[in-house]
Design a protein around this motif. Structure first.
Motif, PDB file in Angstrom:
ATOM      1  N   CYS A   1      68.857  21.465  50.070  1.00  0.00           N
ATOM      2  CA  CYS A   1      68.701  20.544  48.930  1.00  0.00           C
ATOM      3  C   CYS A   1      67.389  19.799  49.133  1.00  0.00           C
ATOM      4  CB  CYS A   1      69.864  19.561  48.879  1.00  0.00           C
ATOM      5  SG  CYS A   1      71.476  20.365  48.896  1.00  0.00           S
ATOM      6  N   ILE A   2      66.288  20.534  49.032  1.00  0.00           N
ATOM      7  CA  ILE A   2      64.997  19.959  49.444  1.00  0.00           C
ATOM      8  C   ILE A   2      64.028  19.835  48.269  1.00  0.00           C
ATOM      9  CG2 ILE A   2      65.271  20.827  51.795  1.00  0.00           C
ATOM     10  CD1 ILE A   2      63.126  22.989  51.002  1.00  0.00           C
ATOM     11  N   GLY A   3      64.519  20.001  47.054  1.00  0.00           N
ATOM     12  CA  GLY A   3      63.656  19.821  45.887  1.00  0.00           C
ATOM     13  C   GLY A   3      63.458  21.106  45.107  1.00  0.00           C
ATOM     14  N   TYR A   4      62.809  20.955  43.966  1.00  0.00           N
ATOM     15  CA  TYR A   4      62.721  22.048  42.986  1.00  0.00           C
ATOM     16  C   TYR A   4      61.292  22.290  42.514  1.00  0.00           C
ATOM     17  CZ  TYR A   4      67.701  20.892  42.588  1.00  0.00           C
ATOM     18  OH  TYR A   4      69.019  20.643  42.858  1.00  0.00           O
TER      19      TYR A   4
ATOM     20  N   ILE B   1      70.880  20.815  53.994  1.00  0.00           N
ATOM     21  CA  ILE B   1      69.550  20.391  54.450  1.00  0.00           C
ATOM     22  C   ILE B   1      68.926  19.475  53.400  1.00  0.00           C
ATOM     23  CG2 ILE B   1      67.231  21.210  55.063  1.00  0.00           C
ATOM     24  CD1 ILE B   1      68.692  23.839  56.003  1.00  0.00           C
TER      25      ILE B   1
ATOM     26  N   ALA C   1      66.463   9.479  50.747  1.00  0.00           N
ATOM     27  CA  ALA C   1      66.190   9.381  49.308  1.00  0.00           C
ATOM     28  C   ALA C   1      67.530   9.352  48.554  1.00  0.00           C
ATOM     29  CB  ALA C   1      65.329  10.566  48.866  1.00  0.00           C
TER      30      ALA C   1
ATOM     31  N   PRO D   1      65.334  21.657  60.445  1.00  0.00           N
ATOM     32  CA  PRO D   1      65.768  23.042  60.628  1.00  0.00           C
ATOM     33  C   PRO D   1      64.582  23.942  60.970  1.00  0.00           C
ATOM     34  CG  PRO D   1      65.681  22.491  58.306  1.00  0.00           C
ATOM     35  CD  PRO D   1      65.381  21.225  59.047  1.00  0.00           C
TER      36      PRO D   1
ATOM     37  N   ARG E   1      63.916  13.195  58.783  1.00  0.00           N
ATOM     38  CA  ARG E   1      63.456  11.867  59.203  1.00  0.00           C
ATOM     39  C   ARG E   1      64.689  10.985  59.447  1.00  0.00           C
ATOM     40  NH1 ARG E   1      58.990   9.739  55.430  1.00  0.00           N
ATOM     41  NH2 ARG E   1      60.277  10.493  53.690  1.00  0.00           N
TER      42      ARG E   1
ATOM     43  N   ALA F   1      71.750  16.489  47.971  1.00  0.00           N
ATOM     44  CA  ALA F   1      72.505  16.762  49.211  1.00  0.00           C
ATOM     45  C   ALA F   1      73.849  16.038  49.161  1.00  0.00           C
ATOM     46  CB  ALA F   1      71.696  16.320  50.424  1.00  0.00           C
TER      47      ALA F   1
ATOM     48  N   GLY G   1      62.858  10.732  40.272  1.00  0.00           N
ATOM     49  CA  GLY G   1      63.370   9.718  39.350  1.00  0.00           C
ATOM     50  C   GLY G   1      64.739  10.065  38.800  1.00  0.00           C
TER      51      GLY G   1
ATOM     52  N   ASP H   1      75.494  15.150  46.416  1.00  0.00           N
ATOM     53  CA  ASP H   1      76.338  15.836  45.418  1.00  0.00           C
ATOM     54  C   ASP H   1      77.038  17.038  46.051  1.00  0.00           C
ATOM     55  OD1 ASP H   1      75.744  14.190  43.278  1.00  0.00           O
ATOM     56  OD2 ASP H   1      74.271  15.545  42.368  1.00  0.00           O
TER      57      ASP H   1
ATOM     58  N   PRO I   1      60.210  16.943  40.511  1.00  0.00           N
ATOM     59  CA  PRO I   1      61.604  16.482  40.407  1.00  0.00           C
ATOM     60  C   PRO I   1      61.851  15.126  41.058  1.00  0.00           C
ATOM     61  CG  PRO I   1      61.416  18.131  42.122  1.00  0.00           C
ATOM     62  CD  PRO I   1      60.041  17.968  41.549  1.00  0.00           C
TER      63      PRO I   1
ATOM     64  N   ILE J   1      77.604   9.837  33.622  1.00  0.00           N
ATOM     65  CA  ILE J   1      76.161  10.154  33.490  1.00  0.00           C
ATOM     66  C   ILE J   1      75.982  11.197  32.382  1.00  0.00           C
ATOM     67  CG2 ILE J   1      74.108  11.046  34.664  1.00  0.00           C
ATOM     68  CD1 ILE J   1      75.182  10.017  37.290  1.00  0.00           C
TER      69      ILE J   1
ATOM     70  N   GLN K   1      64.409   6.483  55.844  1.00  0.00           N
ATOM     71  CA  GLN K   1      63.604   7.380  54.994  1.00  0.00           C
ATOM     72  C   GLN K   1      64.467   8.182  54.019  1.00  0.00           C
ATOM     73  OE1 GLN K   1      62.967   7.174  58.479  1.00  0.00           O
ATOM     74  NE2 GLN K   1      61.356   5.722  57.987  1.00  0.00           N
TER      75      GLN K   1
ATOM     76  N   TRP L   1      60.033  16.554  34.523  1.00  0.00           N
ATOM     77  CA  TRP L   1      59.833  17.228  35.814  1.00  0.00           C
ATOM     78  C   TRP L   1      58.754  18.315  35.721  1.00  0.00           C
ATOM     79  CZ3 TRP L   1      65.171  18.120  38.710  1.00  0.00           C
ATOM     80  CH2 TRP L   1      65.718  16.867  39.034  1.00  0.00           C
TER      81      TRP L   1
ATOM     82  N   ASN M   1      69.747  12.788  46.808  1.00  0.00           N
ATOM     83  CA  ASN M   1      71.007  12.682  46.056  1.00  0.00           C
ATOM     84  C   ASN M   1      71.666  14.031  45.822  1.00  0.00           C
ATOM     85  OD1 ASN M   1      71.323   9.901  45.758  1.00  0.00           O
ATOM     86  ND2 ASN M   1      69.897   9.828  44.031  1.00  0.00           N
TER      87      ASN M   1
HETATM   88  P1  NAP Z   1      64.699  14.487  46.772  1.00  0.00           P
HETATM   89  O1  NAP Z   1      65.249  13.179  46.350  1.00  0.00           O
HETATM   90  O2  NAP Z   1      63.235  14.701  46.663  1.00  0.00           O
HETATM   91  O3  NAP Z   1      65.157  14.746  48.292  1.00  0.00           O
HETATM   92  C1  NAP Z   1      64.741  15.875  48.972  1.00  0.00           C
HETATM   93  C2  NAP Z   1      65.080  15.740  50.441  1.00  0.00           C
HETATM   94  O4  NAP Z   1      64.745  16.978  51.065  1.00  0.00           O
HETATM   95  C3  NAP Z   1      64.316  14.653  51.177  1.00  0.00           C
HETATM   96  O5  NAP Z   1      65.181  14.013  52.077  1.00  0.00           O
HETATM   97  C4  NAP Z   1      63.242  15.447  51.925  1.00  0.00           C
HETATM   98  O6  NAP Z   1      62.844  14.857  53.142  1.00  0.00           O
HETATM   99  C5  NAP Z   1      63.982  16.722  52.228  1.00  0.00           C
HETATM  100  N1  NAP Z   1      63.105  17.852  52.485  1.00  0.00           N
HETATM  101  C6  NAP Z   1      62.102  18.324  51.699  1.00  0.00           C
HETATM  102  N2  NAP Z   1      61.549  19.420  52.247  1.00  0.00           N
HETATM  103  C7  NAP Z   1      62.211  19.641  53.400  1.00  0.00           C
HETATM  104  C8  NAP Z   1      62.118  20.614  54.406  1.00  0.00           C
HETATM  105  N3  NAP Z   1      61.209  21.592  54.333  1.00  0.00           N
HETATM  106  N4  NAP Z   1      62.964  20.554  55.464  1.00  0.00           N
HETATM  107  C9  NAP Z   1      63.870  19.559  55.556  1.00  0.00           C
HETATM  108  N5  NAP Z   1      64.028  18.606  54.627  1.00  0.00           N
HETATM  109  C10 NAP Z   1      63.204  18.646  53.559  1.00  0.00           C
HETATM  110  O7  NAP Z   1      65.329  15.697  45.954  1.00  0.00           O
HETATM  111  P2  NAP Z   1      66.784  15.995  45.367  1.00  0.00           P
HETATM  112  O8  NAP Z   1      67.858  15.484  46.220  1.00  0.00           O
HETATM  113  O9  NAP Z   1      66.721  17.438  45.011  1.00  0.00           O
HETATM  114  O10 NAP Z   1      66.810  15.150  44.019  1.00  0.00           O
HETATM  115  C11 NAP Z   1      65.881  15.415  42.958  1.00  0.00           C
HETATM  116  C12 NAP Z   1      65.872  14.217  41.996  1.00  0.00           C
HETATM  117  O11 NAP Z   1      67.101  14.158  41.264  1.00  0.00           O
HETATM  118  C13 NAP Z   1      65.744  12.888  42.720  1.00  0.00           C
HETATM  119  O12 NAP Z   1      64.961  12.023  41.962  1.00  0.00           O
HETATM  120  C14 NAP Z   1      67.179  12.404  42.773  1.00  0.00           C
HETATM  121  O13 NAP Z   1      67.327  11.007  42.927  1.00  0.00           O
HETATM  122  C15 NAP Z   1      67.697  12.894  41.426  1.00  0.00           C
HETATM  123  N6  NAP Z   1      69.156  13.002  41.457  1.00  0.00           N
HETATM  124  C16 NAP Z   1      69.868  11.904  41.096  1.00  0.00           C
HETATM  125  C17 NAP Z   1      71.252  11.937  41.152  1.00  0.00           C
HETATM  126  C18 NAP Z   1      72.026  10.714  40.760  1.00  0.00           C
HETATM  127  O14 NAP Z   1      71.431   9.716  40.411  1.00  0.00           O
HETATM  128  N7  NAP Z   1      73.345  10.744  40.813  1.00  0.00           N
HETATM  129  C19 NAP Z   1      71.920  13.095  41.558  1.00  0.00           C
HETATM  130  C20 NAP Z   1      71.161  14.207  41.937  1.00  0.00           C
HETATM  131  C21 NAP Z   1      69.770  14.142  41.863  1.00  0.00           C
HETATM  132  P3  NAP Z   1      61.479  14.021  53.263  1.00  0.00           P
HETATM  133  O15 NAP Z   1      61.753  12.708  52.617  1.00  0.00           O
HETATM  134  O16 NAP Z   1      61.254  13.946  54.725  1.00  0.00           O
HETATM  135  O17 NAP Z   1      60.417  14.808  52.527  1.00  0.00           O
END
Ligand code: NAP
Length: 434
Positions: free
Chosen positions: A309-312, A147, A200, A268, A194, A153, A352, A155, A350, A54, A198, A345, A151
Motif C-alpha cells: 500500500c505504497i501509493g498509486y 507494506i 501518513a 522490505p 520510517r 494500509a 489529500g 483500510d 495520490p 464517506i 512519519q 490525482w 490510510n
Molecule cells: P500514502 O498516504 O502516500 O502512504 C504511502 C505509504 O507508503 C507511506 O507510509 C510511505 O512511506 C510508504 N511507502 C512508499 N513507498 C514505499 C516503499 N518503496 N517501501 C516501503 N514503504 C513505502 O498513500 P495511500 O495510503 O495509498 O493513500 C493515498 C491517499 O488516499 C492519501 O492521501 C490518503 O490519506 C488517502 N486515503 C484516505 C482515506 C481516508 O481518509 N479514510 C482512506 C484511504 C486513502 P514514506 O512516508 O516513508 O514515503
C-alpha cells in the motif's frame, strides 16, 4: 456556448463539473466520460466498503449529474474507443480527471510472486472493481504483511481483521465477504520504513483499529520517540501518534483472535517463495534527516499474503505528455497543452482527502475560463454522438446507471445498501433489459 469534456467520473471529475456549472450556468455543456458503465470512481471502488458515510458524498455528485447541462458518458475509454485528439477537436476543453488507478511498484525481487498484490488490485477486489473482481487472493495462511504506513494500509488491515458481523451495513461484495469468512489470517504485520512520527495515517482511521471486535493492534513501545517530542507535531499527527501510544500501552492481545502488529523502521527488501509468497525479507532502518537508512540488520517474516500500500500512478493515455518520475500527467498547474488539462490525482498524484479535489476542480475551471473565453463554436455533444455512432460506440447514460443502481439495491443482502455488479457485462445486461 462552451463545450467541456471531463475524462473520469470520480470526485475530481464531478467537482470540476460542479465548478463549470457555477462558472457558466446555462452557457456550458459538460460531458463526463468513464471507462466503466458506472460513475463515481474512487467513491465506489476505492473508499472502503465499511466507510459508507464517506461514500455518501456521491449524493452531491448526483445533483451535478442530474443537471441538464451535464451528461454521463459511461463505458467509453478515451485513448482506445476515442482518441484524445478527436475529443479535443470536439470540445473547447478536455479535462483529464482519471485519478491514479495503478499501483506504484516496489521494485523488489519476488514482487511478481502469486499472492503479492498492490493495493489498487486488492482494494479493487473487495470493492468489486470489474478489473480486479477475479483476483482471488489466497487467505489460507497465518500471516499477512502490509507494506506502507498510509490510510490505505489501515483500510486493508481493517478489512482483513473484521468479523462477518462487523461488515453489516457495508457494501463489501459477496465474493470478498465469503473469502474473508474462510480466512485463516491471524497475524497482520504493517511495515513502515520510517517511524511513528512519519506515519501518513489520520487519527479517525487509526482509532478504528483499536475498536475491532476480534483484532487488537500492537505497537512496540521501544519504537516510540520520547513523548515530549510529540509537541512539535501538527495536531492531527499528534492525535494519530497518541493512538499508537495507546496501542503500545495496552495489554498484550491475549483475548483476541487476530493480532495487528506495527513494525516500524522496517524496509522490505525481497519477497521470498517458490510457488507463492512465503516470507518477506526486511531490513531494519534508522532515520537520517527524516529519511529511512538501512542498518544492514535483516530478518524474515513468514507471510502467505503481501499487500503493498505504497501509493498509486495515473494511467497513461496515448499522445498525452506524462511525467514518469511523478507518475501523473506532465502539467503546469493543471495545464497540459492548449485545450488539454488535468485535475485531482491525475494532476498532483495520490494525496489529500476526497474534499481536496473540490478546490482543485474549481481552480482548473478558472484556468479553463481564462483560456477558452466564450468557446470557439466546436461541435460538442452532437459531434461526439455522431462520432460514437459512426464507430459503433454504445455509451451508457446516467439514466442507465440509475437502473444499474436500482438493481444493485434490489439485490442487496440484508443489512447492506447494495450488492454491486462486478462484471461489466452484467451491468450492461441491466441497461439493455427493456
Ligand atoms: P500514502 O498516504 O502516500 O502512504 C504511502 C505509504 O507508503 C507511506 O507510509 C510511505 O512511506 C510508504 N511507502 C512508499 N513507498 C514505499 C516503499 N518503496 N517501501 C516501503 N514503504 C513505502 O498513500 P495511500 O495510503 O495509498 O493513500 C493515498 C491517499 O488516499 C492519501 O492521501 C490518503 O490519506 C488517502 N486515503 C484516505 C482515506 C481516508 O481518509 N479514510 C482512506 C484511504 C486513502 P514514506 O512516508 O516513508 O514515503
Amino acid at each position: 456556448m462552451r463545450h467541456i469534456a471531463i475524462v473520469g467520473s470520480g470526485p475530481a471529475g464531478y467537482y470540476t463539473a460542479e465548478a463549470a456549472l457555477k462558472q457558466w450556468s446555462e452557457d456550458v455543456r459538460v460531458d463526463i466520460f468513464d471507462t466503466l458503465p458506472v460513475p463515481f470512481g474512487l467513491i465506489r471502488t476505492g473508499v472502503a466498503p465499511d466507510h459508507q458515510s464517506i461514500k455518501g458524498v456521491s449524493r452531491r455528485y448526483e445533483t451535478t449529474a442530474l443537471s441538464e447541462n451535464v451528461r454521463f458518458v459511461g463505458n467509453v475509454t478515451i485513448g482506445k474507443d476515442i482518441a484524445i485528439a478527436e475529443l479535443q477537436d470536439l470540445y473547447d476543453a478536455v479535462v483529464l480527471a482519471t485519478g491514479a488507478p495503478n499501483d506504484k511498484k516496489m521494485g523488489l525481487p519476488g514482487e511478481e510472486l502469486p499472492n503479492v498484490f498492490g493495493s489498487a488490485s486488492f482494494v479493487g477486489w473487495y470493492n468489486g472493481h470489474p478489473h480486479f473482481a477475479k483476483l482471488d487472493p489466497a487467505l489460507s495462511h497465518d500471516t499477512a504483511v502490509i507494506i506502507g504506513n498510509g490510510n490505505v494500509a489501515l483500510d486493508v488491515a481493517r478489512i482483513l481483521a473484521k468479523s462477518q458481523e462487523e461488515f453489516e451495513g457495508s457494501d463489501i461484495v459477496a465474493h470478498a465477504l465469503s473469502a474473508l469468512d474462510a480466512s485463516q489470517i491471524r497475524r497482520i504485520v504493517i511495515l513502515g520504513r520510517r517511524g511513528p512520527h512519519q506515519i501518513a495515517m489520520t487519527p479517525k482511521e487509526l482509532g478504528e483499529l483499536g475498536k475491532l471486535a476480534r483484532a487488537c493492534p500492537h505497537v512496540d513501545a521501544g519504537d516510540l520517540p520520547d513523548e515530549a517530542e510529540d509537541a512539535a507535531l501538527d495536531p492531527g499527527q499528534r492525535k494519530s501518534v497518541g493512538h499508537l501510544r495507546t496501542f503500545a500501552a495496552a495489554e498484550p492481545c491475549a483475548d483476541h483472535d487476530i493480532a495487528i502488529e506495527f513494525d516500524f523502521f522496517a524496509s522490505p527488501k525481497a519477497i521470498l517463495g517458490t510457488e507463492r509468497a512465503e516470507e518477506v525479507e526486511v531490513e531494519r532502518t534508522r532515520l537520517e534527516d527524516g529519511k529511512a537508512v538501512g542498518t544492514g540488520e535483516t530478518y524474515r517474516i513468514p507471510a502467505g499474503l503481501v499487500v503493498a500500500c505504497i501509493g498509486y500512478q495515473t494511467s497513461k493515455i496515448p499522445d498525452v505528455p506524462y511525467d514518469d518520475k511523478a507518475g501523473h500527467f506532465a502539467n503546469q498547474e493543471g495545464r497540459i497543452a492548449p485545450g488539454l488539462y488535468c485535475v485531482g490525482w491525475a494532476r498532483r498524484g495520490p494525496t489529500g482527502t476526497i474534499g481536496t479535489n473540490r478546490p482543485d476542480g474549481f481552480a482548473i475551471v478558472e484556468k479553463v475560463a481564462e483560456d477558452i473565453g466564450e468557446g470557439s463554436g466546436k461541435a460538442g455533444r452532437p459531434g461526439f454522438d455522431a462520432l460514437a455512432d459512426s464507430r459503433g460506440v454504445d455509451y451508457v447514460k446516467f439514466t442507465d446507471w440509475q437502473k444499474i443502481n436500482e438493481a444493485e439495491i434490489a439485490n442487496a443482502r440484508e443489512g447492506s445498501p447494495r450488492e454491486k455488479f462486478v462484471a461489466v457485462e452484467h451491468m450492461i445486461d441491466v441497461v439493455s433489459k427493456d
